[in-house]
Design an enzyme around this catalytic site. Sequence first.
Site, PDB file in Angstrom:
ATOM      1  N   SER A 254      28.980  63.903   6.019  1.00  0.00           N
ATOM      2  CA  SER A 254      27.509  63.901   5.971  1.00  0.00           C
ATOM      3  C   SER A 254      27.005  65.185   5.336  1.00  0.00           C
ATOM      4  O   SER A 254      27.306  66.289   5.798  1.00  0.00           O
ATOM      5  CB  SER A 254      26.952  63.772   7.388  1.00  0.00           C
TER       6      SER A 254
ATOM      7  N   HIS B  70      27.998  60.454   3.106  1.00  0.00           N
ATOM      8  CA  HIS B  70      26.971  59.956   4.019  1.00  0.00           C
ATOM      9  C   HIS B  70      25.683  60.748   3.812  1.00  0.00           C
ATOM     10  O   HIS B  70      25.674  61.978   3.904  1.00  0.00           O
ATOM     11  CB  HIS B  70      27.492  60.132   5.448  1.00  0.00           C
TER      12      HIS B  70
ATOM     13  N   ASP C  92      21.856  61.172   5.101  1.00  0.00           N
ATOM     14  CA  ASP C  92      20.941  60.884   6.212  1.00  0.00           C
ATOM     15  C   ASP C  92      19.499  61.000   5.759  1.00  0.00           C
ATOM     16  O   ASP C  92      19.039  62.082   5.391  1.00  0.00           O
ATOM     17  CB  ASP C  92      21.197  61.872   7.357  1.00  0.00           C
TER      18      ASP C  92
ATOM     19  N   MET D 167      15.764  60.809   6.989  1.00  0.00           N
ATOM     20  CA  MET D 167      14.956  60.862   8.225  1.00  0.00           C
ATOM     21  C   MET D 167      13.488  61.036   7.860  1.00  0.00           C
ATOM     22  O   MET D 167      13.157  61.799   6.953  1.00  0.00           O
ATOM     23  CB  MET D 167      15.386  62.047   9.088  1.00  0.00           C
TER      24      MET D 167
ATOM     25  N   HIS E  32      22.183  56.363   5.410  1.00  0.00           N
ATOM     26  CA  HIS E  32      21.848  56.078   6.815  1.00  0.00           C
ATOM     27  C   HIS E  32      20.360  56.334   6.981  1.00  0.00           C
ATOM     28  O   HIS E  32      19.922  57.486   6.975  1.00  0.00           O
ATOM     29  CB  HIS E  32      22.696  56.995   7.719  1.00  0.00           C
TER      30      HIS E  32
ATOM     31  N   MET F 127      17.259  56.649   8.954  1.00  0.00           N
ATOM     32  CA  MET F 127      16.637  56.837  10.274  1.00  0.00           C
ATOM     33  C   MET F 127      15.136  56.880  10.050  1.00  0.00           C
ATOM     34  O   MET F 127      14.501  57.936  10.117  1.00  0.00           O
ATOM     35  CB  MET F 127      17.167  58.130  10.911  1.00  0.00           C
TER      36      MET F 127
ATOM     37  N   MET G   1      26.066  54.798  16.859  1.00  0.00           N
ATOM     38  CA  MET G   1      25.748  56.228  16.906  1.00  0.00           C
ATOM     39  C   MET G   1      26.435  56.858  18.111  1.00  0.00           C
ATOM     40  O   MET G   1      26.333  56.361  19.239  1.00  0.00           O
ATOM     41  CB  MET G   1      24.237  56.444  17.010  1.00  0.00           C
TER      42      MET G   1
ATOM     43  N   ASP H 160      29.151  57.996  14.059  1.00  0.00           N
ATOM     44  CA  ASP H 160      28.391  59.081  13.431  1.00  0.00           C
ATOM     45  C   ASP H 160      27.819  59.973  14.521  1.00  0.00           C
ATOM     46  O   ASP H 160      27.033  59.517  15.346  1.00  0.00           O
ATOM     47  CB  ASP H 160      27.266  58.453  12.585  1.00  0.00           C
TER      48      ASP H 160
HETATM   49  C1  DX5 Z   1      22.646  62.636  12.905  1.00  0.00           C
HETATM   50  C2  DX5 Z   1      23.156  62.131  11.592  1.00  0.00           C
HETATM   51  C3  DX5 Z   1      24.562  62.469  11.333  1.00  0.00           C
HETATM   52  C4  DX5 Z   1      24.857  63.948  11.298  1.00  0.00           C
HETATM   53  C5  DX5 Z   1      26.176  64.126  11.970  1.00  0.00           C
HETATM   54  O1  DX5 Z   1      21.539  61.922  13.296  1.00  0.00           O
HETATM   55  O2  DX5 Z   1      23.030  60.718  11.511  1.00  0.00           O
HETATM   56  O3  DX5 Z   1      25.044  61.840  10.144  1.00  0.00           O
HETATM   57  O4  DX5 Z   1      24.939  64.499  10.018  1.00  0.00           O
HETATM   58  O5  DX5 Z   1      26.454  65.474  12.073  1.00  0.00           O
HETATM   59  P1  DX5 Z   1      27.707  66.021  12.895  1.00  0.00           P
HETATM   60  O6  DX5 Z   1      28.924  65.417  12.301  1.00  0.00           O
HETATM   61  O7  DX5 Z   1      27.624  67.491  12.710  1.00  0.00           O
HETATM   62  O8  DX5 Z   1      27.511  65.597  14.327  1.00  0.00           O
HETATM   63 ZN    ZN Z   2      24.057  59.694   9.856  1.00  0.00          ZN
END
Ligand code: DX5
Ligand code: ZN
Length: 224
Positions: free
Chosen positions: A8, A31, A33, A35, A64, A66, A135, A173
């Site tokens: 990620s 990956h 993210d 948000m 991903h 969110m 998750m 994740d």
């Molecule tokens: C959190 C994200 C993850 C995040 C994971 O909401 O969806 O993808 O980057 O980070 P680590 O691996 O550091 O927990």
């Molecule tokens: Zn993620």
Amino acid sequence: MDVVISPSILSADFMNLERELARIAAADMVHVDVMDNHFVPNLTLGLPVVEKIVRVAPVPVDTHLMIEDPDRWAPGFAEAGAASVTFHAEAARAPVRLARELRRLGARAGLALRPATPVEPFVDLLPEIDMLLVMTVEPGFGGQAFLDVTLPKIRRARRAVEEAGLDVWVQVDGGVSAETVERAADAGANVFVAGSAVYGADDAAGAIGELRCLAAGAHAHRSR
Ligand code: DX5
Ligand code: ZN
């Protein structure tokens, strides 16, 4: 079960994304993210940046989302060339219609579940998706601790996929590291997202290789 490692970029240096993407060429996917500060209390990047990432990433892009209203926004990420587009079950109004639209646009369709969202209501939808994201932290931030309470759900998800005779990937994740990846793999996950564990390492390729090796070892000795 193929092991897929998807680092990620949430833990990458956003000022130097192209260089940071080059560090993870040994991975299977990257990956990303997205948000929106509504679905989760954090804001990252959106479609214009993902379009650029798709052009320079050394591996296929695993988005991903969110975000609220994925029914409206998710298809744009498939059109931008993301190989996989994952939206949240809690946010989608018409998950089947959306998953079909993503597939029609040439992307793999992913359905994500927050830690408190059960898998059972979605079991009948498995033929409509390519990946189920369980998750393993509350979404929103990198660097959180892996939630072991999600392990039984990962196991139930994998069992449901097997019982349906499908090839749906099970992604985990959040908090995935050399300390936790074997537990997730043993429960039945095959796609491993890792942010801080990969980008926080001096040798990102080495960290990717270690996660891959530990996951494959756990698959070889899997308890059911
Ligand atoms: C959190 C994200 C993850 C995040 C994971 O909401 O969806 O993808 O980057 O980070 P680590 O691996 O550091 O927990
Ligand atoms: Zn993620």
